[in-house]
Scaffold this active site. Sequence first.
Site, short mmCIF file in Angstrom:
data_model
loop_
_atom_site.label_atom_id
_atom_site.label_comp_id
_atom_site.label_asym_id
_atom_site.label_seq_id
_atom_site.Cartn_x
_atom_site.Cartn_y
_atom_site.Cartn_z
N THR A 154 9.91 -32.22 -30.03
CA THR A 154 10.39 -32.28 -31.42
C THR A 154 10.04 -30.95 -32.07
OG1 THR A 154 8.35 -33.42 -32.06
CG2 THR A 154 10.28 -34.78 -31.66
N LYS A 176 4.52 -34.43 -25.17
CA LYS A 176 5.18 -33.80 -26.32
C LYS A 176 4.33 -34.05 -27.56
CE LYS A 176 7.18 -35.19 -29.33
NZ LYS A 176 6.84 -35.64 -30.74
N THR A 187 4.30 -37.70 -33.11
CA THR A 187 3.75 -38.59 -32.09
C THR A 187 3.41 -37.85 -30.80
OG1 THR A 187 5.07 -40.36 -32.93
CG2 THR A 187 4.37 -40.55 -30.64
N GLU A 267 1.34 -27.16 -34.67
CA GLU A 267 1.97 -26.36 -35.70
C GLU A 267 0.99 -25.89 -36.75
OE1 GLU A 267 5.16 -28.10 -37.90
OE2 GLU A 267 5.96 -28.82 -36.01
N ASN A 386 4.43 -29.12 -43.18
CA ASN A 386 4.32 -30.54 -43.49
C ASN A 386 4.77 -30.90 -44.90
OD1 ASN A 386 3.28 -31.83 -41.04
ND2 ASN A 386 1.68 -30.29 -41.27
N SER A 391 9.64 -35.73 -42.24
CA SER A 391 9.53 -36.06 -40.81
C SER A 391 8.56 -37.21 -40.66
CB SER A 391 9.04 -34.86 -40.02
OG SER A 391 7.84 -34.38 -40.57
#
EC number: 2.3.1.35
Lengths: 391, 391
Positions: A154, A176, A187, A267, A386, A391
């Site tokens: 993602t 992932k 997740t 991230e 964020n 998301s």
Amino acid sequence: MSVTAPQGFRAAGVTAGIKASGKPDLALVVNDGPDATAAGVFTANRVQAAPVLWSRQVLKGGVLKAVVLNSGGANACTGPAGFQDTHATAEAVAAALRGPGAKRMLLGAVDVAVCSTGLIGERLPMDKVLGGVTTAAKALAKDGGGTAAEAIMTTDTVAKNTVISGDGWCVGGMAKGAGMLAPALATMLVVLTTDAIAGSSALDEALREACRLTFDRLDSDGAMSTNDTVLLLASGASGVEPSQEELTAAVTAACHDLAQQLLADAEGHTKKVAIEVVRAATESDAVSVGRAVARNNLVKCALFGNDPNWGRILAAVGTTAAAFEPDRLDVAINGVWICRNGSAAEDRSKVDLSESQVQITIDLNAGAAQATIWTNDLSHDYVHENSAYSS
Amino acid sequence: MSVTAPQGFRAAGVTAGIKASGKPDLALVVNDGPDATAAGVFTANRVQAAPVLWSRQVLKGGVLKAVVLNSGGANACTGPAGFQDTHATAEAVAAALRGPGAKRMLLGAVDVAVCSTGLIGERLPMDKVLGGVTTAAKALAKDGGGTAAEAIMTTDTVAKNTVISGDGWCVGGMAKGAGMLAPALATMLVVLTTDAIAGSSALDEALREACRLTFDRLDSDGAMSTNDTVLLLASGASGVEPSQEELTAAVTAACHDLAQQLLADAEGHTKKVAIEVVRAATESDAVSVGRAVARNNLVKCALFGNDPNWGRILAAVGTTAAAFEPDRLDVAINGVWICRNGSAAEDRSKVDLSESQVQITIDLNAGAAQATIWTNDLSHDYVHENSAYSS
């Protein structure tokens, strides 16, 4: 080679069209046997996505023949309709694998685990998901692990794969997201495969120990996903039955490798931070102290700013119930003991925080146990990533 | 008028030179009586600054005649020498107030509470502190509350004062910092005064209840200071003895007013967020759910980005042990019920997050208890403020 490194597995990653970006978004991993034992570990969040509720249920028998994973939607907080979507996806996988062809299998929906990742609260576009299942089933290949790993990405910038070799057998894996590192609640989905011969209880024991020491100790922001899933499937195709210790060691090594890849790809960070808590009265104390420091925004901001602010570390330690005396705490950052006995010690200017890897050592002076928690710093980019995207 | 609004109090704020900026940095509040009853509430952090250890000890007798507060240094994690510094400061205040003059007092160091705020881990410049005590003692005035409130500011942009009137008596107060909102671990220091007649146990009961409902429910980033202190001093000078209910109500109102001022002045935020948890099985459940949401960086980033991301809220609620069923959770943001029964309800585009005040309502559907937690969003400026400056 990822999840297809061990014998007995095929995989595929395809573009089902779930993601608006047109990138691969559906992966399928199939265990061709001869065995089909399996184990799983799931999020501790009480708000659980439909695929978690489904996969937890089907794993109770200790058997899995396939795993289907999609990115582009978490199918969480979607109610009974979302659960029906998960069921329909598993059924579609079973039907596709039952169909005519060289590798015809006998299986039902209960042999298929489902994993999803993406935005919470929205239904999946089921026409696309089901079309993707058909496409993926046709694309299954013995070297398809790499494409599967790409299809579950993602916000990941790189696909995450691992292979750990045993004596005549091996463990493969893909991952992932960032799990409890949780940028955008991304997740953590992990599928591990092995061609070892192992019963489901042996797999369960190995997987729980491995997760306890690796993924459970990644803690970037304390957020906990509704969809986190770690699965381990064994084909027995190598004909080798390792001891429990060998199995646990290999699975732990695979999980450690994937966990470090997740940490590196989280991230919005500039640093990877290992918080080592030593001389704790218990391992649980060490973990709780490490977590308290890892979750403290002030410590994380200080690290982003290259500030060896041991006072904030002590203040974070002080919020825990771990056994320690405040005036016997020692803290080192990158090997410089800037705090001894709860007070200033070596000059803070000796601490070099210019590198991306940071090692914090906290000596509780209360026993012989230890644990390491891994986290990231808190940067402008974390806030940006964020806040700018839903998301 | 702040802490000098009630009869029987004098105060002063002076520049002692502790801060490099040359701004006021030392405050003194004196209770001229006739009573000198007092109560205090301190940080729950196990790593406690020397002034907290000192003030907690001297308050055991339920008597305080003066409070000295300094900004420019927390005197935390400074070992036995730091504790001696606190003792010496209290002794200097007692000596200055014992000296000749119109308001000669009979007191010792044990009648003096000490509060400090600033960087952890460094000793205070005691020559400047002691000089400041002498200056402040000479500057004491019946209208000095405002200058005292200014001298305890650190990263505060405005001084925080309150006055709550009773029937013939009143409560005054001043506050600095952001307590558990904790930008830069900016300790929350609060001094409340009243001219009511009240025993120390009545004051203690009023203060604990007030803190429980106000300061304890501010939670900007979950960080907990080593220095947080809230003191309440009563002079009895009004000659009025209110009931316990009246006293508690007035002290709670004063604390609520100061808490809202702290929330509004917390660094690095763009929004004030009230998280109201309703229909909880117990008040404790409501508080734990509110805290979990208030501390969730993903929720806070989403609010900064004007994203009504109820999925992140549900995921935060799911990390608690509170009584609820995931499929019976309702969530409203600014009055729009975007989540009903754990799934999407009203259109998220109806939520207007353009204002600085945000109201989140979480209906646990599990009982009749409720609680509100106040927090801020997580912004670029929070990271900037807490990474760019050592504090």
